[in-house]
Design a protein around this motif. Structure first.
Motif: not given
Length: 241
Positions: A9-10, A80-83, A101-103
């Motif tokens: 994922k990016e 998890y990006m928020r982590k 956040l946007r994937r």
């Protein structure tokens, strides 16, 4: 979709820092997250909160404005990006949380591949009412594109139908292959590039190069219709007794 969702994922992530900070120190802390990290899913998550490892392939600061930090992150699925934002705040001592956040990419598919539902609706209208399928063909991709990141094993035509009926892939049917390890996910394709099946490698590619019999890969999912290719098994000599 199962295989696509478990690919790389990016993300474009905006992190808000809680206090004034030194930019170079913060960038140094962020750079330390590249590679394998330990991560426990946040409280608000759909999975159990067990400590696990995830791999960050790329993480870079793209822009800083005030207390907002824009980052580009390429990671293993299930990260998890928020982590990451929370942990960056802890490690730096400034405190931080994820603001936006946007994937931007999942596996081979990124934002450049996207079309809107409105565009799809118009393309379907042109196909049904004007007999013009040009726009629809420009949007619909062959399913083989979704497997671009998975190692391939190419088989001859005589092996295809047996696999379509659920047989494991055996060495005599193999005509070519890419590099892979034992237990890796692999795709079986025809000499024309058609996706036959997806399964688990039972040997690595070095071993496969040296054998001429035995099972090579399991058949977990079949994507080609039965009897598209000729049935060749069971055609050997039989006893008349």
């Amino acid at each position: 979709m199962h295989y696509v969702s478990e690919s790389t994922k990016e993300y474009e992530c905006v992190m808000q820092v809680h206090s004034d900070f030194d930019q170079e120190k913060l960038k140094s802390v962020i750079s330390k997250f590249k590679g394998k990290i330990y991560q426990r899913p946040p409280v608000r998550s759909s999975v159990s909160r067990r400590l696990r490892t995830r791999k960050i392939f790329e993480i870079e600061v793209q822009e800083i404005e005030g207390k907002m930090v824009l980052m580009r992150i390429v990671s293993e699925h299930g990260t998890y990006m928020r982590k990451i934002c929370h942990d960056v705040g802890l490690m730096s001592g400034y405190g931080a949380h994820m603001r936006e956040l946007r994937r931007t990419r999942t596996g081979i598919f990124d934002e450049r591949n996207l079309v809107t539902m409105h565009e799809v609706s118009e393309a379907v209208y042109m196909w049904k009412n004007c007999k013009d399928e040009t726009y629809l063909r420009g949007m619909v991709m062959p399913m083989e594109i979704a497997t671009c990141g998975i190692p391939k094993i190419m088989v001859d035509d005589n092996a295809v139908n047996a696999i379509a009926y659920g047989a494991k892939l055996t060495a005599p049917g193999v005509v070519g292959f890419q590099e892979f390890k034992k237990d890796d996910l692999v795709c079986v394709i025809t000499t024309k590039g058609e996706l036959v099946s997806v399964g688990k490698a039972l040997v690595d590619y070095r071993r496969l190069a040296k054998v001429d019999k035995g099972e090579v890969a399991t058949t977990d999912r079949v994507f080609i219709d039965r009897d598209v290719y000729p049935r060749k098994w069971g055609e050997g000599n039989r006893s008349s007794a």
